[in-house]
Design a protein around this motif. Sequence first.
Motif, PDB file in Angstrom:
ATOM      1  N   ILE A 178     -13.370  -2.549 -17.344  1.00 19.43           N
ATOM      2  CA  ILE A 178     -12.961  -2.744 -15.944  1.00 19.43           C
ATOM      3  C   ILE A 178     -11.805  -3.753 -15.992  1.00 19.43           C
ATOM      4  CG2 ILE A 178     -15.181  -2.221 -14.866  1.00 19.43           C
ATOM      5  CD1 ILE A 178     -14.104  -5.809 -15.284  1.00 19.43           C
ATOM      6  N   THR A 179     -11.170  -3.972 -14.851  1.00 13.17           N
ATOM      7  CA  THR A 179     -10.115  -4.989 -14.781  1.00 13.17           C
ATOM      8  C   THR A 179     -10.425  -5.956 -13.653  1.00 13.17           C
ATOM      9  OG1 THR A 179      -8.486  -3.337 -15.487  1.00 13.17           O
ATOM     10  CG2 THR A 179      -7.622  -5.368 -14.518  1.00 13.17           C
ATOM     11  N   LEU A 180     -10.390  -7.250 -13.963  1.00 14.44           N
ATOM     12  CA  LEU A 180     -10.365  -8.266 -12.911  1.00 14.44           C
ATOM     13  C   LEU A 180      -9.346  -9.309 -13.345  1.00 14.44           C
ATOM     14  CD1 LEU A 180     -12.812  -9.842 -10.559  1.00 14.44           C
ATOM     15  CD2 LEU A 180     -11.704 -11.405 -12.137  1.00 14.44           C
ATOM     16  N   THR A 218     -17.153  -8.213 -10.955  1.00 11.64           N
ATOM     17  CA  THR A 218     -16.603  -6.901 -10.597  1.00 11.64           C
ATOM     18  C   THR A 218     -17.728  -5.879 -10.432  1.00 11.64           C
ATOM     19  OG1 THR A 218     -14.613  -7.399 -11.851  1.00 11.64           O
ATOM     20  CG2 THR A 218     -14.980  -5.100 -11.306  1.00 11.64           C
ATOM     21  N   LEU A 219     -18.609  -5.809 -11.435  1.00 11.98           N
ATOM     22  CA  LEU A 219     -19.706  -4.830 -11.401  1.00 11.98           C
ATOM     23  C   LEU A 219     -20.629  -5.075 -10.206  1.00 11.98           C
ATOM     24  CD1 LEU A 219     -20.554  -4.817 -15.221  1.00 11.98           C
ATOM     25  CD2 LEU A 219     -19.453  -2.980 -13.940  1.00 11.98           C
ATOM     26  N   GLU A 220     -20.946  -6.342  -9.957  1.00 10.65           N
ATOM     27  CA  GLU A 220     -21.855  -6.663  -8.850  1.00 10.65           C
ATOM     28  C   GLU A 220     -21.213  -6.387  -7.486  1.00 10.65           C
ATOM     29  OE1 GLU A 220     -25.118  -7.420  -8.972  1.00 10.65           O
ATOM     30  OE2 GLU A 220     -25.020  -7.174 -11.142  1.00 10.65           O
ATOM     31  N   THR A 221     -19.907  -6.622  -7.383  1.00  9.11           N
ATOM     32  CA  THR A 221     -19.197  -6.329  -6.125  1.00  9.11           C
ATOM     33  C   THR A 221     -19.278  -4.843  -5.813  1.00  9.11           C
ATOM     34  OG1 THR A 221     -17.645  -8.163  -6.405  1.00  9.11           O
ATOM     35  CG2 THR A 221     -16.921  -6.361  -4.988  1.00  9.11           C
ATOM     36  N   ALA A 267     -10.321 -15.208  -3.812  1.00 14.93           N
ATOM     37  CA  ALA A 267     -10.390 -13.760  -4.044  1.00 14.93           C
ATOM     38  C   ALA A 267      -9.569 -13.373  -5.277  1.00 14.93           C
ATOM     39  CB  ALA A 267      -9.876 -13.018  -2.816  1.00 14.93           C
ATOM     40  N   GLU A 268     -10.099 -12.421  -6.049  1.00 13.03           N
ATOM     41  CA  GLU A 268      -9.411 -11.931  -7.249  1.00 13.03           C
ATOM     42  C   GLU A 268      -9.387 -10.400  -7.216  1.00 13.03           C
ATOM     43  OE1 GLU A 268     -10.562 -15.338 -10.514  1.00 13.03           O
ATOM     44  OE2 GLU A 268     -12.187 -14.110  -9.733  1.00 13.03           O
ATOM     45  N   PHE A 269      -8.326  -9.825  -7.767  1.00  9.36           N
ATOM     46  CA  PHE A 269      -8.135  -8.373  -7.729  1.00  9.36           C
ATOM     47  C   PHE A 269      -8.935  -7.691  -8.828  1.00  9.36           C
ATOM     48  CE2 PHE A 269      -5.923  -4.474  -8.997  1.00  9.36           C
ATOM     49  CZ  PHE A 269      -5.866  -3.815  -7.773  1.00  9.36           C
ATOM     50  N   TYR A 270      -9.636  -6.596  -8.477  1.00  8.45           N
ATOM     51  CA  TYR A 270     -10.409  -5.856  -9.487  1.00  8.45           C
ATOM     52  C   TYR A 270     -10.132  -4.356  -9.370  1.00  8.45           C
ATOM     53  CZ  TYR A 270     -13.512  -4.253  -5.779  1.00  8.45           C
ATOM     54  OH  TYR A 270     -14.000  -3.650  -4.636  1.00  8.45           O
TER      55      TYR A 270
END
Length: 343
Positions: free
Chosen positions: A203-205, A260-263, A227-230
């Motif tokens: 994934i990407t974050l 990322t996964l939890e979001t 906030a961070e981009f994923y």
Amino acid sequence: MMKVELFDFDLPEELIAQTPLEDREASRLMVLDKNSGQIRHSHFRSVLDYLQEGDCLVLNDTRVLPARLFGTKDDTGAKVEVLLLKQTEGDNWETLVKPAKRIKVGSVISFGDGLLKAVCTAESEHGGRYLTFQYDGIFYEVLEQLGEMPLPPYIKEQLDDRERYQTVFAKERGSAAAPTAGLHFTEQLLQDIRDKGVHVAFITLHVGLGTFRPMSVENIDEHEMHAEFYQMTEGTARLLNKVKQDGGKIISVGTTSTRTLETIARDNEGQFVESSGWTDIFIFPGYTYKAIDGLITNFHLPKSTLIMLVSALAGRENVLQAYEEAVKERYRFFSFGDAMLII
């Protein structure tokens, strides 16, 4: 109401790793049973022993930008340091500037004898400035030439090889800091993991500097995350859903992969879907994990959001006990330090 103070611990300064080990896999590994709190001491390569066929390891493939620039103010020649935080659109970036008081709207900064220039278009709090860059060619190539790696503030040593602050699978440019749990993996170890029948997904974050900011509140629920981009591809989403369906475990590498996964699982009733966006998810004890079954992570700062995320998975008392043991056994801490596997 939970107090930040509950996540404090004593850390001798000499345990903060200042330089990376030559061999990525040579780090130590503490294995923590999230239910019993039982601890085992091992080496990173043995992570292979704890992964089973059908499990899935999830890694963050973000690439750190050489985002620290040193320049001069055009009209006065005053020295200025700029740290790129995030690209807002085109050649416009949100940045941190030191000393910020020198840079007002309309100020022009030159880097590398004018190879790169920046004009300040707006001011924000805590030394933040919005800059528009001017250059010939490709921005990232100019940045590779002029920029330095933005190492965390607790690392005082110079980094001889800048690739050592990148994971071997780093691909998507955009981070202000490395997803450091991934630094322990080599191409060979990843191949050995695949050969065992364990899936490897990406994934990407893009990690922001909010990661290093100390919490300025006393009560945890008053803290606001940056906030961070994923991003997750359709292929990764499909694979993760199948692993879950078949009873495999999802082992997240790093707090960034975890967030990322939890979001995505939170927003899609426990399912994974192709998606991208901005996350400010804040995970602390009381949170019920929806996506991951285990976590590989480094040892984190006292009172940080990262130790809270880990405590939500393994229990605050178990985690603090493990950290006490890590200090006693002289594990190396933070970005270039040793690792912990929570299963």
